[in-house]
Design a protein around this motif. Structure first.
Motif, PDB file in Angstrom:
ATOM      1  N   THR A  69       0.839  -1.199   0.000  1.00  0.00           N
ATOM      2  CA  THR A  69       0.000   0.000   0.000  1.00  0.00           C
ATOM      3  C   THR A  69       0.875   1.251   0.000  1.00  0.00           C
ATOM      4  O   THR A  69       1.870   1.323   0.708  1.00  0.00           O
ATOM      5  CB  THR A  69      -0.911   0.029   1.236  1.00  0.00           C
ATOM      6  N   ARG A  70       0.495   2.233  -0.765  1.00  0.00           N
ATOM      7  CA  ARG A  70       1.263   3.474  -0.818  1.00  0.00           C
ATOM      8  C   ARG A  70       1.069   4.264   0.473  1.00  0.00           C
ATOM      9  O   ARG A  70      -0.065   4.438   0.938  1.00  0.00           O
ATOM     10  CB  ARG A  70       0.805   4.311  -2.012  1.00  0.00           C
ATOM     11  N   VAL A  71       2.164   4.717   1.045  1.00  0.00           N
ATOM     12  CA  VAL A  71       2.095   5.518   2.271  1.00  0.00           C
ATOM     13  C   VAL A  71       1.962   6.987   1.878  1.00  0.00           C
ATOM     14  O   VAL A  71       2.221   7.365   0.734  1.00  0.00           O
ATOM     15  CB  VAL A  71       3.353   5.301   3.147  1.00  0.00           C
TER      16      VAL A  71
ATOM     17  N   ASP B 237       9.153  11.728  -3.288  1.00  0.00           N
ATOM     18  CA  ASP B 237       9.053  12.773  -2.276  1.00  0.00           C
ATOM     19  C   ASP B 237       7.793  13.622  -2.434  1.00  0.00           C
ATOM     20  O   ASP B 237       7.176  14.034  -1.450  1.00  0.00           O
ATOM     21  CB  ASP B 237      10.284  13.681  -2.333  1.00  0.00           C
ATOM     22  N   SER B 238       7.419  13.902  -3.682  1.00  0.00           N
ATOM     23  CA  SER B 238       6.305  14.802  -3.926  1.00  0.00           C
ATOM     24  C   SER B 238       4.974  14.086  -4.091  1.00  0.00           C
ATOM     25  O   SER B 238       3.906  14.687  -3.918  1.00  0.00           O
ATOM     26  CB  SER B 238       6.570  15.642  -5.175  1.00  0.00           C
ATOM     27  N   GLY B 239       5.030  12.805  -4.460  1.00  0.00           N
ATOM     28  CA  GLY B 239       3.802  12.076  -4.737  1.00  0.00           C
ATOM     29  C   GLY B 239       3.204  12.431  -6.082  1.00  0.00           C
ATOM     30  O   GLY B 239       2.060  12.070  -6.375  1.00  0.00           O
ATOM     31  N   MET B 240       3.982  13.136  -6.928  1.00  0.00           N
ATOM     32  CA  MET B 240       3.497  13.543  -8.244  1.00  0.00           C
ATOM     33  C   MET B 240       4.441  13.074  -9.333  1.00  0.00           C
ATOM     34  O   MET B 240       5.670  13.108  -9.152  1.00  0.00           O
ATOM     35  CB  MET B 240       3.380  15.074  -8.322  1.00  0.00           C
ATOM     36  N   SER B 241       3.873  12.639 -10.455  1.00  0.00           N
ATOM     37  CA  SER B 241       4.685  12.295 -11.620  1.00  0.00           C
ATOM     38  C   SER B 241       5.201  13.588 -12.241  1.00  0.00           C
ATOM     39  O   SER B 241       4.763  14.690 -11.892  1.00  0.00           O
ATOM     40  CB  SER B 241       3.860  11.516 -12.640  1.00  0.00           C
ATOM     41  N   ALA B 242       6.128  13.461 -13.203  1.00  0.00           N
ATOM     42  CA  ALA B 242       6.671  14.647 -13.860  1.00  0.00           C
ATOM     43  C   ALA B 242       5.566  15.426 -14.575  1.00  0.00           C
ATOM     44  O   ALA B 242       5.530  16.660 -14.535  1.00  0.00           O
ATOM     45  CB  ALA B 242       7.768  14.243 -14.855  1.00  0.00           C
ATOM     46  N   ASP B 243       4.655  14.703 -15.224  1.00  0.00           N
ATOM     47  CA  ASP B 243       3.553  15.373 -15.925  1.00  0.00           C
ATOM     48  C   ASP B 243       2.639  16.104 -14.944  1.00  0.00           C
ATOM     49  O   ASP B 243       2.209  17.236 -15.204  1.00  0.00           O
ATOM     50  CB  ASP B 243       2.747  14.353 -16.732  1.00  0.00           C
TER      51      ASP B 243
ATOM     52  N   SER C 140       2.603  10.611   0.850  1.00  0.00           N
ATOM     53  CA  SER C 140       3.760  11.270   0.250  1.00  0.00           C
ATOM     54  C   SER C 140       4.202  12.430   1.130  1.00  0.00           C
ATOM     55  O   SER C 140       3.521  12.791   2.100  1.00  0.00           O
ATOM     56  CB  SER C 140       3.399  11.792  -1.136  1.00  0.00           C
ATOM     57  N   THR C 141       5.332  13.019   0.794  1.00  0.00           N
ATOM     58  CA  THR C 141       5.802  14.175   1.570  1.00  0.00           C
ATOM     59  C   THR C 141       4.758  15.289   1.553  1.00  0.00           C
ATOM     60  O   THR C 141       4.505  15.928   2.575  1.00  0.00           O
ATOM     61  CB  THR C 141       7.130  14.705   1.001  1.00  0.00           C
ATOM     62  N   ARG C 142       4.161  15.498   0.394  1.00  0.00           N
ATOM     63  CA  ARG C 142       3.158  16.561   0.297  1.00  0.00           C
ATOM     64  C   ARG C 142       1.945  16.246   1.158  1.00  0.00           C
ATOM     65  O   ARG C 142       1.382  17.124   1.812  1.00  0.00           O
ATOM     66  CB  ARG C 142       2.753  16.756  -1.166  1.00  0.00           C
ATOM     67  N   ARG C 143       1.528  14.970   1.161  1.00  0.00           N
ATOM     68  CA  ARG C 143       0.371  14.587   1.977  1.00  0.00           C
ATOM     69  C   ARG C 143       0.691  14.744   3.465  1.00  0.00           C
ATOM     70  O   ARG C 143      -0.156  15.196   4.254  1.00  0.00           O
ATOM     71  CB  ARG C 143      -0.006  13.135   1.665  1.00  0.00           C
ATOM     72  N   ILE C 144       1.897  14.384   3.852  1.00  0.00           N
ATOM     73  CA  ILE C 144       2.308  14.541   5.250  1.00  0.00           C
ATOM     74  C   ILE C 144       2.299  16.014   5.635  1.00  0.00           C
ATOM     75  O   ILE C 144       1.855  16.395   6.719  1.00  0.00           O
ATOM     76  CB  ILE C 144       3.705  13.917   5.475  1.00  0.00           C
ATOM     77  N   MET C 145       2.803  16.854   4.732  1.00  0.00           N
ATOM     78  CA  MET C 145       2.815  18.294   4.995  1.00  0.00           C
ATOM     79  C   MET C 145       1.405  18.817   5.219  1.00  0.00           C
ATOM     80  O   MET C 145       1.166  19.618   6.125  1.00  0.00           O
ATOM     81  CB  MET C 145       3.469  19.018   3.811  1.00  0.00           C
ATOM     82  N   GLN C 146       0.454  18.350   4.392  1.00  0.00           N
ATOM     83  CA  GLN C 146      -0.917  18.823   4.495  1.00  0.00           C
ATOM     84  C   GLN C 146      -1.615  18.276   5.737  1.00  0.00           C
ATOM     85  O   GLN C 146      -2.330  19.002   6.436  1.00  0.00           O
ATOM     86  CB  GLN C 146      -1.688  18.414   3.237  1.00  0.00           C
ATOM     87  N   GLU C 147      -1.415  16.988   6.017  1.00  0.00           N
ATOM     88  CA  GLU C 147      -2.129  16.342   7.125  1.00  0.00           C
ATOM     89  C   GLU C 147      -1.638  16.812   8.478  1.00  0.00           C
ATOM     90  O   GLU C 147      -2.427  16.980   9.415  1.00  0.00           O
ATOM     91  CB  GLU C 147      -2.001  14.822   7.008  1.00  0.00           C
ATOM     92  N   TRP C 148      -0.314  17.024   8.602  1.00  0.00           N
ATOM     93  CA  TRP C 148       0.237  17.392   9.909  1.00  0.00           C
ATOM     94  C   TRP C 148       0.711  18.845   9.985  1.00  0.00           C
ATOM     95  O   TRP C 148       1.165  19.298  11.027  1.00  0.00           O
ATOM     96  CB  TRP C 148       1.389  16.455  10.268  1.00  0.00           C
TER      97      TRP C 148
ATOM     98  N   LEU D  16       9.087   2.353  -4.695  1.00  0.00           N
ATOM     99  CA  LEU D  16       8.704   1.537  -5.842  1.00  0.00           C
ATOM    100  C   LEU D  16       8.661   2.452  -7.058  1.00  0.00           C
ATOM    101  O   LEU D  16       7.785   3.307  -7.166  1.00  0.00           O
ATOM    102  CB  LEU D  16       7.330   0.900  -5.608  1.00  0.00           C
ATOM    103  N   PRO D  17       9.639   2.306  -7.991  1.00  0.00           N
ATOM    104  CA  PRO D  17       9.693   3.188  -9.150  1.00  0.00           C
ATOM    105  C   PRO D  17       8.360   3.259  -9.891  1.00  0.00           C
ATOM    106  O   PRO D  17       7.738   2.238 -10.170  1.00  0.00           O
ATOM    107  CB  PRO D  17      10.781   2.542 -10.023  1.00  0.00           C
ATOM    108  N   GLY D  18       7.938   4.471 -10.206  1.00  0.00           N
ATOM    109  CA  GLY D  18       6.698   4.663 -10.934  1.00  0.00           C
ATOM    110  C   GLY D  18       5.457   4.645 -10.064  1.00  0.00           C
ATOM    111  O   GLY D  18       4.358   4.929 -10.536  1.00  0.00           O
ATOM    112  N   VAL D  19       5.617   4.279  -8.785  1.00  0.00           N
ATOM    113  CA  VAL D  19       4.475   4.202  -7.874  1.00  0.00           C
ATOM    114  C   VAL D  19       4.629   5.176  -6.719  1.00  0.00           C
ATOM    115  O   VAL D  19       3.752   5.973  -6.423  1.00  0.00           O
ATOM    116  CB  VAL D  19       4.285   2.767  -7.334  1.00  0.00           C
ATOM    117  N   GLY D  20       5.775   5.137  -6.067  1.00  0.00           N
ATOM    118  CA  GLY D  20       6.008   5.975  -4.897  1.00  0.00           C
ATOM    119  C   GLY D  20       6.532   5.139  -3.741  1.00  0.00           C
ATOM    120  O   GLY D  20       7.123   4.075  -3.941  1.00  0.00           O
ATOM    121  N   THR D  21       6.311   5.583  -2.522  1.00  0.00           N
ATOM    122  CA  THR D  21       6.755   4.861  -1.334  1.00  0.00           C
ATOM    123  C   THR D  21       5.623   3.971  -0.837  1.00  0.00           C
ATOM    124  O   THR D  21       4.517   4.453  -0.588  1.00  0.00           O
ATOM    125  CB  THR D  21       7.167   5.843  -0.216  1.00  0.00           C
TER     126      THR D  21
END
Length: 359
Positions: free
Chosen positions: A27-29, A289-295, A31-39, A62-67
Motif C-alpha cells: 500500500t502506498r504511504v 518525495d512529492s507524490g506527483m509524476s513529472a507530468d 507522500s511528503t506533500r500529503r504529510i505536509m498537508q495532514e500534519w 517503488l519506481p513509478g508508484v512511490g513509497t
C-alpha cells in the motif's frame, strides 16, 4: 502521538498504522506533500519521516508508484508492542513495535546481540538457518545489492542494508566483498554484463554506435541508480562495462578517424547517454518525495507559477513564443532521441571531413 520532535511523532504514528495493518504491504504511504498537508509540517520534516521509515525497513520506494509499505513490515507486527512485565535476568525489554540497534535485533522478549544478531526480515521470520552464512557468496550479495538499489535507490544501499536482506551479520559480507566501493563496481559490471553489446559487426558505423547507445539507455532505465555511479574521468575496472567502449571504437574502425578521435567519439557518446540518464533516479526520488509524476508536477507548475513567471514577453520572448506554439515533448526519451541524432551527425561530419582531407 506522544512526545518528541514533529518528525518523530509522525514517524511513530505511521509506524503504528503499518504495524496495526491499517497500511498493508504494497500500500502506498502518504507522500511528503500529503504529510505536509495532514500534519502541517515543512517538507524537510516530511522527508525526514519517510527516510526514517525506510531506514527501519518499514517502507520502500517503488519506481513509478512511490513509497509503499514493505513486505517485511508484517514481520514487525509480530513483535510485542510492550516488554514483559518481569523480564528474566539478562533479557532486554522490547519497546514499541521492535527494537533494532547496531548489530543487535530484538525479536519477542529476547535480545540477541553481537555478531550473531539477526536483523530485518530474517529476525522476525527466523529464516536465518545454520547454513545461512555458508550459502553466502559474492554473486548472491551483488544480486541483492542490485535489487535494493533498483527498488529503493542508491541512497538506501549500504553493507548493513544488504546484510539485513540476506539475514546475516554485516561483518560476514566483508569476507566476500571488501567494502561498498567494490560492491558498487561489482554491481555495475553485473548489470552491464546482463545486457552485452552484440558481437556481430553492424552494417555501418552509425548503426553500430546507435545500437550501443540505445542499449546503454535501456540499461540505465532498468537500473535508475546506475548512471550516478559512472565516472568518465576515473573509470572503474569493470570488464563488462568496458566492452561497450570496445565495441563502440570497433564500430568506427576503417572510417578514417585516428585512434584518439575514435576513442573520444565513443566516450563522448557514452557520457552524453549517461549524463541524461542520471535524471532517471532524480525523477524517481522527486516522484517519491512529492507524490506527483513529472507530468502532474508540470501541470501544477503551469496552473500556479509558470504563467506568472514567464508573463513578460520582453524579458522572455522565446518562452513567450514557446507558450503560444504547439506543445513540445521534453521527456527524457525525447531529449535522448534528439541528442543522440545530433551526436551521430557530428561524428558523421568529422568522418566526412577526414575523407576529404579537411579538418
Amino acid at each position: 502521538m506522544g512526545n518528541g520532535s514533529p518528525s518523530e511523532r509522525i514517524t511513530d504514528e505511521l509506524r503504528r498504522r503499518i504495524v496495526a495493518g491499517e497500511l498493508e504491504p504494497g500500500t502506498r504511504v502518504p507522500s511528503t506533500r500529503r504529510i505536509m498537508q495532514e500534519w502541517g509540517v515543512a517538507m524537510a520534516t516530511a522527508t525526514k519521516v519517510l527516510s526514517r521509515l525506510r531506514e527501519d525497513g518499514l517502507v520502500r520506494a517503488l519506481p513509478g508508484v512511490g513509497t509503499v509499505v514493505a513486505d517485511r513490515a508484517a514481520a514487525v507486527a509480530a513483535v510485542p508492542a510492550a516488554p514483559a512485565a518481569n523480564p528474566a535476568p539478562g533479557e532486554a525489554p522490547v519497546s514499541g513495535a521492535a527494537a533494532v540497534s547496531g548489530a543487535a535485533a530484538v525479536s519477542g522478549a529476547a535480545a540477541v546481540s553481537g555478531a550473531a544478531a539477526v536483523s530485518g526480515a530474517a529476525a522476525a521470520g527466523g529464516r536465518r538457518g545454520k547454513g545461512g552464512e555458508r550459502e553466502l557468496g559474492r554473486e548472491r550479495i551483488v544480486a541483492v545489492a542490485v535489487r535494493v538499489a533498483d527498488t529503493e535507490g542508491l541512497a538506501a544501499l549500504s553493507m548493513r542494508r544488504v546484510a539485513t536482506e540476506l539475514g546475516v551479520a554485516t561483518m560476514s559480507l566483508y569476507r566476500h566483498v571488501p567494502g561498498k566501493d567494490e560492491l558498487l563496481r561489482l554491481m555495475l559490471d553485473k548489470v552491464f554484463g546482463e545486457q552485452p553489446p552484440p558481437e556481430a559487426s553492424a552494417p555501418d558505423w552509425r548503426t553500430g554506435l546507435d545500437g550501443i547507445a540505445r542499449l546503454q539507455w535501456r540499461i540505465y532505465r532498468s537500473h535508475p541508480w546506475l548512471a550516478a555511479t559512472m565516472s568518465f574521468t576515473r573509470p572503474v575496472l569493470a570488464p563488462d562495462a568496458a566492452l561497450h567502449t570496445e565495441r563502440s571504437i570497433a564500430a568506427l574502425a576503417g572510417t578514417g578517424l585516428s585512434m584518439a578521435e575514435m576513442a573520444q567519439a565513443s566516450v563522448s557518446l557514452a557520457a552524453f547517454t549517461c549524463g541524461l540518464a542520471v535524471h532517471f533516479e532524480r525523477e524517481a526520488q522527486a516522484e517519491q518525495d512529492s507524490g506527483m509524476s513529472a507530468d502532474e508536477w508540470m501541470d501544477r507548475l503551469d496552473d500556479q507559477d509558470h504563467d506568472r513567471l514567464m508573463a513578460d514577453p520582453e524579458r522572455f520572448p522565446m518562452f513567450d513564443a514557446l507558450n503560444r506554439g504547439p506543445e513540445i515533448d521534453m521527456s527524457l526519451d525525447a531529449l535522448f532521441e534528439f541528442g543522440l541524432a545530433r551526436m551521430l551527425d557530428g561524428v558523421g561530419a568529422l568522418i566526412a571531413a577526414r575523407g576529404t582531407g579537411s579538418g
